[in-house]
Scaffold this motif. Structure first.
Motif, short mmCIF file in Angstrom:
data_model
loop_
_atom_site.label_atom_id
_atom_site.label_comp_id
_atom_site.label_asym_id
_atom_site.label_seq_id
_atom_site.Cartn_x
_atom_site.Cartn_y
_atom_site.Cartn_z
N ASP A 171 37.29 30.38 26.85
CA ASP A 171 37.31 31.53 25.95
C ASP A 171 37.01 32.83 26.69
O ASP A 171 36.24 33.67 26.25
CB ASP A 171 36.33 31.33 24.78
N TRP A 172 37.63 32.99 27.84
CA TRP A 172 37.40 34.18 28.65
C TRP A 172 38.48 35.24 28.48
O TRP A 172 38.34 36.35 29.01
CB TRP A 172 37.32 33.81 30.14
N GLU A 173 39.53 34.95 27.73
CA GLU A 173 40.58 35.95 27.57
C GLU A 173 40.02 37.24 26.98
O GLU A 173 40.49 38.34 27.29
CB GLU A 173 41.74 35.44 26.71
N GLN A 174 39.00 37.13 26.16
CA GLN A 174 38.39 38.31 25.56
C GLN A 174 37.88 39.30 26.61
O GLN A 174 37.74 40.49 26.33
CB GLN A 174 37.24 37.88 24.63
N PHE A 175 37.60 38.82 27.80
CA PHE A 175 37.11 39.69 28.88
C PHE A 175 38.22 40.14 29.82
O PHE A 175 38.00 40.99 30.68
CB PHE A 175 36.05 38.95 29.72
N HIS A 176 39.41 39.56 29.65
CA HIS A 176 40.49 39.80 30.60
C HIS A 176 41.47 40.85 30.12
O HIS A 176 42.67 40.62 30.05
CB HIS A 176 41.21 38.48 30.91
N ASN A 177 40.96 42.04 29.83
CA ASN A 177 41.85 43.15 29.52
C ASN A 177 42.37 43.73 30.84
O ASN A 177 41.78 43.49 31.90
CB ASN A 177 41.12 44.20 28.68
N PRO A 178 43.48 44.45 30.81
CA PRO A 178 44.07 44.95 32.05
C PRO A 178 43.10 45.76 32.92
O PRO A 178 43.09 45.59 34.15
CB PRO A 178 45.24 45.81 31.57
N LYS A 179 42.30 46.61 32.32
CA LYS A 179 41.37 47.42 33.11
C LYS A 179 40.39 46.54 33.87
O LYS A 179 40.19 46.70 35.08
CB LYS A 179 40.59 48.38 32.21
N ASP A 180 39.79 45.57 33.18
CA ASP A 180 38.80 44.74 33.84
C ASP A 180 39.43 43.79 34.86
O ASP A 180 38.82 43.48 35.88
CB ASP A 180 37.97 43.97 32.80
N LEU A 181 40.64 43.34 34.59
CA LEU A 181 41.33 42.52 35.59
C LEU A 181 41.63 43.34 36.84
O LEU A 181 41.47 42.84 37.97
CB LEU A 181 42.63 41.94 35.01
N ALA A 182 42.04 44.59 36.67
CA ALA A 182 42.30 45.46 37.83
C ALA A 182 41.01 45.72 38.61
O ALA A 182 41.01 45.71 39.85
CB ALA A 182 42.94 46.77 37.38
N LEU A 183 39.91 45.96 37.88
CA LEU A 183 38.64 46.16 38.56
C LEU A 183 38.20 44.90 39.30
O LEU A 183 37.73 44.97 40.45
CB LEU A 183 37.56 46.57 37.55
N ALA A 184 38.35 43.74 38.66
CA ALA A 184 37.98 42.48 39.31
C ALA A 184 38.82 42.25 40.56
O ALA A 184 38.30 41.81 41.60
CB ALA A 184 38.14 41.32 38.33
N LEU A 185 40.10 42.58 40.48
CA LEU A 185 40.99 42.44 41.63
C LEU A 185 40.50 43.31 42.78
O LEU A 185 40.42 42.87 43.93
CB LEU A 185 42.41 42.83 41.21
N SER A 186 40.15 44.54 42.47
CA SER A 186 39.66 45.46 43.49
C SER A 186 38.34 44.97 44.10
O SER A 186 38.15 45.04 45.32
CB SER A 186 39.47 46.84 42.87
N ILE A 187 37.46 44.48 43.28
CA ILE A 187 36.17 43.98 43.75
C ILE A 187 36.36 42.76 44.65
O ILE A 187 35.73 42.65 45.72
CB ILE A 187 35.24 43.67 42.56
N GLU A 188 37.23 41.85 44.25
CA GLU A 188 37.49 40.66 45.08
C GLU A 188 38.15 41.06 46.39
O GLU A 188 37.84 40.47 47.44
CB GLU A 188 38.34 39.65 44.32
N ALA A 189 39.03 42.05 46.37
CA ALA A 189 39.63 42.53 47.61
C ALA A 189 38.56 43.13 48.53
O ALA A 189 38.60 42.94 49.74
CB ALA A 189 40.73 43.56 47.31
N ALA A 190 37.60 43.83 47.94
CA ALA A 190 36.50 44.39 48.73
C ALA A 190 35.65 43.26 49.33
O ALA A 190 35.19 43.36 50.48
CB ALA A 190 35.64 45.30 47.86
N GLU A 191 35.43 42.19 48.55
CA GLU A 191 34.67 41.05 49.08
C GLU A 191 35.44 40.39 50.23
O GLU A 191 34.82 39.94 51.20
CB GLU A 191 34.38 40.05 47.96
N LEU A 192 36.76 40.36 50.14
CA LEU A 192 37.57 39.85 51.24
C LEU A 192 37.41 40.74 52.47
O LEU A 192 37.19 40.26 53.58
CB LEU A 192 39.04 39.78 50.81
#
Length: 109
Positions: free
Chosen positions: A19-40
């Motif tokens: 039940d995580w789709e509620q957190f997966h709006n485009p803005k937060d997915l883009a932010l998560a993507l950026s954060i994970e890229a920074a962790e890389l």
């Protein structure tokens, strides 16, 4: 899994079962993507490429791909199609005769 669609289905199933789709709006997915890229990126900080931990790179890169795939799903984008379109666009901006062996940006060629 052999293609993007299979990966996307697996990610969506994983997400939906929790039940995580509620957190997966485009803005937060883009932010998560950026954060994970920074962790890389952090895995390479202050070391040579050879010193970076390959297992950790694998994990962070998987996170980057996962969030990118989920973001594409939010906008109903076909990953194969959009990447091929970008390759075509870049091939026009970076013709082989001008760009081969050069790291210059297209407007500097």
């Amino acid at each position: 899994m052999e293609n993007w669609e299979d990966l996307q289905k697996a990610l969506i199933e994983f997400r939906n079962l929790r039940d995580w789709e509620q957190f997966h709006n485009p803005k937060d997915l883009a932010l998560a993507l950026s954060i994970e890229a920074a962790e890389l990126n952090e895995l390479f900080l202050w070391k040579s490429a050879e010193e970076a931990d390959k297992e950790k790179i694998k994990e962070e890169l998987a996170d980057v791909f996962a969030y990118a795939i989920l973001l594409a799903e939010k906008y109903d984008l076909n990953i194969n199609q959009i990447v091929m379109e970008k390759i075509k666009k870049n091939s026009e901006k970076y013709p082989i005769d001008k760009a081969k062996g050069s790291a210059k940006k297209y407007n500097e060629l």
